[in-house]
Design a protein around this motif. Structure first.
Motif, PDB file in Angstrom:
ATOM      1  N   LEU A  14       0.834  -1.203   0.000  1.00 38.01           N
ATOM      2  CA  LEU A  14       0.000   0.000   0.000  1.00 38.01           C
ATOM      3  C   LEU A  14       0.868   1.251   0.000  1.00 38.01           C
ATOM      4  N   ILE A  15       1.955   1.238   0.752  1.00 31.14           N
ATOM      5  CA  ILE A  15       2.864   2.391   0.771  1.00 31.14           C
ATOM      6  C   ILE A  15       3.485   2.590  -0.620  1.00 31.14           C
ATOM      7  N   ILE A  16       3.851   1.507  -1.265  1.00 28.46           N
ATOM      8  CA  ILE A  16       4.379   1.607  -2.628  1.00 28.46           C
ATOM      9  C   ILE A  16       3.328   2.220  -3.551  1.00 28.46           C
ATOM     10  N   SER A  17       2.071   1.837  -3.382  1.00 29.77           N
ATOM     11  CA  SER A  17       1.006   2.404  -4.220  1.00 29.77           C
ATOM     12  C   SER A  17       0.907   3.917  -4.033  1.00 29.77           C
ATOM     13  N   GLY A  18       1.150   4.396  -2.832  1.00 29.81           N
ATOM     14  CA  GLY A  18       1.143   5.840  -2.585  1.00 29.81           C
ATOM     15  C   GLY A  18       2.255   6.539  -3.341  1.00 29.81           C
ATOM     16  N   TYR A  19       3.419   5.905  -3.382  1.00 29.48           N
ATOM     17  CA  TYR A  19       4.537   6.487  -4.126  1.00 29.48           C
ATOM     18  C   TYR A  19       4.249   6.479  -5.631  1.00 29.48           C
ATOM     19  N   VAL A  36      -1.731  21.254 -17.902  1.00 28.08           N
ATOM     20  CA  VAL A  36      -2.468  22.438 -17.453  1.00 28.08           C
ATOM     21  C   VAL A  36      -3.845  22.079 -16.901  1.00 28.08           C
ATOM     22  N   ASN A  37      -4.262  20.828 -17.070  1.00 29.58           N
ATOM     23  CA  ASN A  37      -5.581  20.385 -16.602  1.00 29.58           C
ATOM     24  C   ASN A  37      -5.434  19.019 -15.938  1.00 29.58           C
ATOM     25  N   PHE A  38      -5.117  19.038 -14.650  1.00 33.68           N
ATOM     26  CA  PHE A  38      -4.898  17.769 -13.944  1.00 33.68           C
ATOM     27  C   PHE A  38      -5.525  17.754 -12.550  1.00 33.68           C
ATOM     28  N   THR A  39      -6.523  18.592 -12.327  1.00 32.29           N
ATOM     29  CA  THR A  39      -7.153  18.668 -11.003  1.00 32.29           C
ATOM     30  C   THR A  39      -7.711  17.317 -10.560  1.00 32.29           C
ATOM     31  N   GLY A  40      -8.289  16.558 -11.484  1.00 33.88           N
ATOM     32  CA  GLY A  40      -8.835  15.243 -11.133  1.00 33.88           C
ATOM     33  C   GLY A  40      -7.771  14.292 -10.613  1.00 33.88           C
ATOM     34  N   VAL A  41      -6.619  14.317 -11.247  1.00 28.87           N
ATOM     35  CA  VAL A  41      -5.503  13.472 -10.791  1.00 28.87           C
ATOM     36  C   VAL A  41      -4.987  13.983  -9.449  1.00 28.87           C
ATOM     37  N   GLU A  42      -4.890  15.284  -9.315  1.00 24.43           N
ATOM     38  CA  GLU A  42      -4.354  15.881  -8.095  1.00 24.43           C
ATOM     39  C   GLU A  42      -5.236  15.580  -6.885  1.00 24.43           C
ATOM     40  N   THR A  43      -6.542  15.739  -7.032  1.00 26.52           N
ATOM     41  CA  THR A  43      -7.439  15.495  -5.899  1.00 26.52           C
ATOM     42  C   THR A  43      -7.477  14.012  -5.537  1.00 26.52           C
ATOM     43  N   CYS A  44      -7.456  13.149  -6.552  1.00 24.52           N
ATOM     44  CA  CYS A  44      -7.417  11.710  -6.289  1.00 24.52           C
ATOM     45  C   CYS A  44      -6.119  11.335  -5.581  1.00 24.52           C
ATOM     46  N   THR A  45      -5.021  11.948  -5.980  1.00 25.18           N
ATOM     47  CA  THR A  45      -3.723  11.689  -5.356  1.00 25.18           C
ATOM     48  C   THR A  45      -3.741  12.097  -3.887  1.00 25.18           C
ATOM     49  N   ILE A  46      -4.295  13.252  -3.603  1.00 30.22           N
ATOM     50  CA  ILE A  46      -4.365  13.718  -2.210  1.00 30.22           C
ATOM     51  C   ILE A  46      -5.123  12.706  -1.351  1.00 30.22           C
ATOM     52  N   TYR A  47      -6.278  12.257  -1.853  1.00 27.43           N
ATOM     53  CA  TYR A  47      -7.080  11.301  -1.089  1.00 27.43           C
ATOM     54  C   TYR A  47      -6.353   9.967  -0.967  1.00 27.43           C
ATOM     55  N   TRP A  48      -5.769   9.493  -2.060  1.00 27.32           N
ATOM     56  CA  TRP A  48      -5.078   8.198  -2.034  1.00 27.32           C
ATOM     57  C   TRP A  48      -3.946   8.223  -1.012  1.00 27.32           C
ATOM     58  N   ILE A  49      -3.151   9.266  -1.041  1.00 29.21           N
ATOM     59  CA  ILE A  49      -2.015   9.339  -0.124  1.00 29.21           C
ATOM     60  C   ILE A  49      -2.492   9.449   1.324  1.00 29.21           C
ATOM     61  N   TYR A  50      -3.608  10.114   1.552  1.00 34.26           N
ATOM     62  CA  TYR A  50      -4.184  10.173   2.902  1.00 34.26           C
ATOM     63  C   TYR A  50      -4.532   8.763   3.392  1.00 34.26           C
ATOM     64  N   VAL A  51      -5.238   8.003   2.550  1.00 32.52           N
ATOM     65  CA  VAL A  51      -5.644   6.649   2.930  1.00 32.52           C
ATOM     66  C   VAL A  51      -4.419   5.763   3.147  1.00 32.52           C
ATOM     67  N   VAL A  52      -3.408   5.928   2.306  1.00 33.55           N
ATOM     68  CA  VAL A  52      -2.170   5.164   2.448  1.00 33.55           C
ATOM     69  C   VAL A  52      -1.459   5.542   3.751  1.00 33.55           C
TER      70      VAL A  52
END
Length: 189
Positions: A64-69, A160-176
């Motif tokens: 799971l930690i690797i998935s966060g990276y 220039v348009n990556f908000t969806g990836v950014e917000t998903c990343t924030i949540y994923w890393i939180y859960v990790v």
């Protein structure tokens, strides 16, 4: 000097969600600690013969930690317009997230077979509520990630348009980041 982007409504929404999630998990961890510290023997003697799968869960924790990276790498890839790498990193992250859930599920089946259930008293109840709540959050993150993967395949993201990836990343890393805390408290303490 680089120009900083303003805080988007989507990012603000995710940060507010994480504040609420933090309060939820602080409450659950607090309840666990109250029960843990309030008992002379933990786990209670009635289920002392049931051992939590520490090693398998430890390996699962590393995955799971690797998935966060890898998710972090996906965000960096989209910011640099490396869209093929973005897609690959997202799929790899999702695969590790699903693997985490499958391993957790198989552990639960084994524990239930050995007699550790919600009805096993406070220990079983707090174990399944705390660990299950995290599993539900990982499942939600995997579903969110699947949507982001679909959007990436459809070519909806760029540097220039990556908000969806950014917000998903924030949540994923939180859960990790939350999982090692739970692993140490529940499985190792």
């Amino acid at each position: 000097m680089t120009e900083s982007r303003p805080l988007s409504n989507a990012k603000l929404g995710v940060l507010i969600l994480l504040g609420a999630e933090t309060m939820l998990f602080v409450g659950l961890i607090g309840a666990f600690l109250v029960f843990r510290m309030g008992n002379v023997t933990w786990p209670p003697l009635s289920i002392d013969n049931i051992q939590l799968p520490r090693l398998v869960t430890g390996i699962n924790t590393v995955l799971l930690i690797i998935s966060g990276y890898i998710m972090f790498l996906a965000l960096r890839a989209v910011q640099q317009d490396r869209i093929k790498q973005l897609r690959n990193f997202l799929v790899f992250t999702g695969t590790l997230g699903l693997l985490f859930l499958v391993v957790q599920g198989s552990e639960w089946v084994q524990l239930i077979g050995k007699g550790l259930t919600l009805q096993s008293g406070v220990y079983g109840g707090i174990f399944y509520v705390l660990i299950g709540c995290h599993a539900v959050h990982v499942l939600g993150a995997v579903i969110w990630l699947a949507i982001v993967i679909g959007m990436a395949i459809a070519g909806r993201f760029s540097s220039v348009n990556f908000t969806g990836v950014e917000t998903c990343t924030i949540y994923w890393i939180y859960v990790v980041a939350l999982w090692p805390i739970l692993y140490v408290l529940v499985y190792l303490a």
